[in-house]
Design a protein around this motif. Structure first.
Motif, PDB file in Angstrom:
ATOM      1  N   GLY A  97       0.743  -1.212   0.007  1.00 48.80           N
ATOM      2  CA  GLY A  97      -0.058   0.137  -0.033  1.00 48.80           C
ATOM      3  C   GLY A  97       0.856   1.263  -0.031  1.00 48.80           C
ATOM      4  N   PRO A  98       0.100   2.257  -0.260  1.00 47.85           N
ATOM      5  CA  PRO A  98       0.957   3.622  -0.325  1.00 47.85           C
ATOM      6  C   PRO A  98       1.465   4.173   1.004  1.00 47.85           C
ATOM      7  CG  PRO A  98      -1.440   4.107  -0.333  1.00 47.85           C
ATOM      8  CD  PRO A  98      -1.230   2.662  -0.524  1.00 47.85           C
ATOM      9  N   TRP A 105       6.485  -1.537   5.297  1.00 47.66           N
ATOM     10  CA  TRP A 105       5.542  -1.549   4.518  1.00 47.66           C
ATOM     11  C   TRP A 105       4.559  -2.654   4.630  1.00 47.66           C
ATOM     12  CZ3 TRP A 105       5.333   2.361   0.896  1.00 47.66           C
ATOM     13  CH2 TRP A 105       6.492   3.151   0.669  1.00 47.66           C
ATOM     14  N   THR A 106       3.337  -2.676   4.233  1.00 48.53           N
ATOM     15  CA  THR A 106       2.059  -3.687   4.512  1.00 48.53           C
ATOM     16  C   THR A 106       1.642  -3.823   3.337  1.00 48.53           C
ATOM     17  OG1 THR A 106       0.696  -1.894   5.012  1.00 48.53           O
ATOM     18  CG2 THR A 106       1.974  -2.830   6.999  1.00 48.53           C
ATOM     19  N   ASP A 110      -4.241  -6.445  -0.094  1.00 54.95           N
ATOM     20  CA  ASP A 110      -4.449  -7.764  -0.892  1.00 54.95           C
ATOM     21  C   ASP A 110      -5.520  -8.160   0.186  1.00 54.95           C
ATOM     22  OD1 ASP A 110      -2.377  -8.235  -2.926  1.00 54.95           O
ATOM     23  OD2 ASP A 110      -0.991  -7.955  -1.257  1.00 54.95           O
ATOM     24  N   PRO A 111      -6.205  -9.201  -0.238  1.00 55.18           N
ATOM     25  CA  PRO A 111      -7.398  -9.691   0.835  1.00 55.18           C
ATOM     26  C   PRO A 111      -6.864 -10.327   2.031  1.00 55.18           C
ATOM     27  CG  PRO A 111      -7.732 -10.337  -1.623  1.00 55.18           C
ATOM     28  CD  PRO A 111      -6.394  -9.527  -1.694  1.00 55.18           C
ATOM     29  N   GLY A 112      -7.248  -9.735   3.112  1.00 49.80           N
ATOM     30  CA  GLY A 112      -6.767 -10.194   4.178  1.00 49.80           C
ATOM     31  C   GLY A 112      -5.692  -9.389   4.740  1.00 49.80           C
ATOM     32  N   GLY A 113      -5.285  -8.488   3.909  1.00 47.55           N
ATOM     33  CA  GLY A 113      -4.071  -7.886   4.247  1.00 47.55           C
ATOM     34  C   GLY A 113      -2.656  -8.542   4.466  1.00 47.55           C
ATOM     35  N   GLY A 119       2.725 -14.835   1.620  1.00 47.48           N
ATOM     36  CA  GLY A 119       1.943 -15.049   2.750  1.00 47.48           C
ATOM     37  C   GLY A 119       2.215 -14.160   4.214  1.00 47.48           C
ATOM     38  N   VAL A 120       2.945 -12.908   3.886  1.00 47.68           N
ATOM     39  CA  VAL A 120       3.204 -12.239   4.893  1.00 47.68           C
ATOM     40  C   VAL A 120       2.259 -10.865   4.934  1.00 47.68           C
ATOM     41  CG1 VAL A 120       5.694 -13.112   4.915  1.00 47.68           C
ATOM     42  CG2 VAL A 120       4.955 -10.814   3.616  1.00 47.68           C
ATOM     43  N   GLU A 121       2.093 -10.206   5.989  1.00 49.88           N
ATOM     44  CA  GLU A 121       1.552  -8.986   6.153  1.00 49.88           C
ATOM     45  C   GLU A 121       2.425  -7.839   5.823  1.00 49.88           C
ATOM     46  OE1 GLU A 121      -0.334  -9.161   9.924  1.00 49.88           O
ATOM     47  OE2 GLU A 121      -1.892 -10.511   9.373  1.00 49.88           O
ATOM     48  N   ARG A 122       3.563  -7.916   6.321  1.00 53.08           N
ATOM     49  CA  ARG A 122       4.475  -6.826   6.336  1.00 53.08           C
ATOM     50  C   ARG A 122       5.869  -7.346   5.619  1.00 53.08           C
ATOM     51  NH1 ARG A 122       4.197  -2.447   9.789  1.00 53.08           N
ATOM     52  NH2 ARG A 122       2.045  -2.574  10.977  1.00 53.08           N
ATOM     53  N   LEU A 123       6.412  -6.592   4.763  1.00 56.32           N
ATOM     54  CA  LEU A 123       7.638  -6.784   4.236  1.00 56.32           C
ATOM     55  C   LEU A 123       8.695  -7.148   5.217  1.00 56.32           C
ATOM     56  CD1 LEU A 123       9.246  -7.009   1.339  1.00 56.32           C
ATOM     57  CD2 LEU A 123       9.536  -4.479   1.558  1.00 56.32           C
ATOM     58  N   ALA A 124       8.798  -6.693   6.221  1.00 50.30           N
ATOM     59  CA  ALA A 124       9.544  -6.597   7.412  1.00 50.30           C
ATOM     60  C   ALA A 124       9.831  -8.188   7.431  1.00 50.30           C
ATOM     61  CB  ALA A 124       9.422  -6.181   8.576  1.00 50.30           C
ATOM     62  N   GLU A 125       8.794  -8.849   7.336  1.00 48.91           N
ATOM     63  CA  GLU A 125       9.131 -10.319   7.585  1.00 48.91           C
ATOM     64  C   GLU A 125       9.957 -10.868   6.872  1.00 48.91           C
ATOM     65  OE1 GLU A 125       5.217 -12.408   8.119  1.00 48.91           O
ATOM     66  OE2 GLU A 125       4.284 -10.396   8.127  1.00 48.91           O
TER      67      GLU A 125
END
Length: 363
Positions: A97-98, A105-106, A110-113, A119-125
């Motif tokens: 997202g922006p 960054w998240t 995407d569906p369900g974020g 399969g991750v919510e955040r690029l940090a993972e």
């Protein structure tokens, strides 16, 4: 090549750094440190993905995922290069997202974020999967190894050049040569000046910590823009008679100039639309397949105005400027040139990667 064409250095891990479009918020969510010049720490994860796998990461279609945000100018380069070369099937793309917070960054688009491939919510993972306790900025663009979920590189300078030189076996038929060998020295020289005074120069204005630092950055920026205007007055593209990596690097700053940098970063001697040569040049590229169809003006404006709260405390996003003029005639064809050289324009982007037409006047 090797990550130094834009004046930076590289590193594999450790330390504290800032990079890409995400300046690490040092204290209290601030981007501006009072009292001096903004300095971009250019230590990146220097791993290369190459045909000979010399860093342990081979070119392999379907293995890697390019993580980007359409808001970020550095990521926008990779989106354009990937598209012009036709690498969509070889390297998939995750679009964050922006906006982001201090953590990462998240993938909230995407569906369900959650990114459906990683399969991750955040690029940090992906960063922590390779470097537990990673202390530097979690930046886009980044290339992630899908099988392990580990970030491979975020070194945006050589990343785009490697797509041109290392992934040739997977380029589309008719892909242009964006980094022709005979012009590489000149492309590197122009690119270094662009990075120093324009690409990073707008940030040096916007994140300056005092008046003297701002004025120095301001004059360097507009002196270089004047130089570019003179260079482009008699030739259609920056180096040679075709689109090269240098044009892509300039375009991603110019396309953000009036919506963001002119006001938000105080780069306000002139709007892009008031610099006739550069404005026509930018429109020429915007209307070229692979350029304007990667731009999301809504994401661009939301990122800068919502995230940089020490510059824009209210987070209010301006409604202007009017974007319809990006589609007006530019007249640059009169200078000749062959946009794709001996190649051909790319086909339309895949449906899943098309920009919302409500966000951008599409060519």
């Amino acid at each position: 090549m090797g990550g130094t064409t834009e004046g930076g250095t590289t590193a594999d891990a450790g330390g504290t750094a800032t990079s890409g479009d995400e300046v690490l918020m040092r204290t209290g969510g601030r981007y501006v440190e009072p009292g001096g010049e903004f300095t971009r720490d250019q230590r990146y994860i220097a791993t290369r993905i190459t045909a000979d796998a010399r860093d342990g990461w081979p070119v392999e279609p379907g293995r890697y995922r390019l993580a980007v945000s359409r808001a970020c100018p550095w990521a926008n380069r990779l989106i354009i290069v990937r598209r012009l070369l036709g690498l969509e099937d070889a390297i998939s793309m995750a679009v964050a997202g922006p906006t982001h917070d201090k953590r990462s960054w998240t993938f909230d688009l995407d569906p369900g974020g959650r990114d459906p491939v990683l399969g991750v919510e955040r690029l940090a993972e992906a960063y922590f999967a390779r470097f537990p306790g990673y202390e530097r900025g979690i930046t886009v663009p980044a290339i992630v190894d899908v099988p392990t979920g580990q970030v491979v590189t975020n070194d945006f300078g050589p990343m785009s050049l490697d797509l041109s030189t290392q992934w040739t076996a997977y380029h589309r038929e008719g892909a242009p040569d964006l980094y022709p060998e005979r012009l590489r020295d000149e492309i590197d020289e122009v690119s270094a000046a662009l990075f120093r005074d324009v690409n990073n120069g707008v940030y040096r204005c916007g994140f300056a910590g005092d008046q003297a630092a701002y004025e120095k950055a301001y004059h360097r920026l507009f002196d270089r823009l004047d130089w570019l205007g003179e260079r482009l007055a008699g030739q259609r593209y920056l180096v040679g008679d075709t689109i090269t990596e240098a044009d892509i690097r300039l375009f991603t700053t110019l396309v953000r100039f009036d919506p963001v940098y002119h006001g938000h970063f105080k780069c306000n001697r002139s709007k892009l639309a008031e610099m006739p040569v550069l404005w026509a040049y930018a429109r020429d590229l915007f209307q070229t397949p692979g350029f304007g169809d990667t731009i999301d003006f809504d994401h661009i404006k939301r990122h800068y105005y919502e995230v940089h709260r020490d510059i824009n405390p209210t987070g209010v996003v301006p409604l202007g400027p009017d974007l319809a003029n990006w589609l007006t005639p530019h007249g640059r064809e009169a200078l000749g040139g062959r946009p794709f050289g001996d190649g051909t324009p790319p086909p339309p982007p895949p449906p899943a990667e098309r920009v919302d037409p409500a966000h951008t006047p599409l060519p």
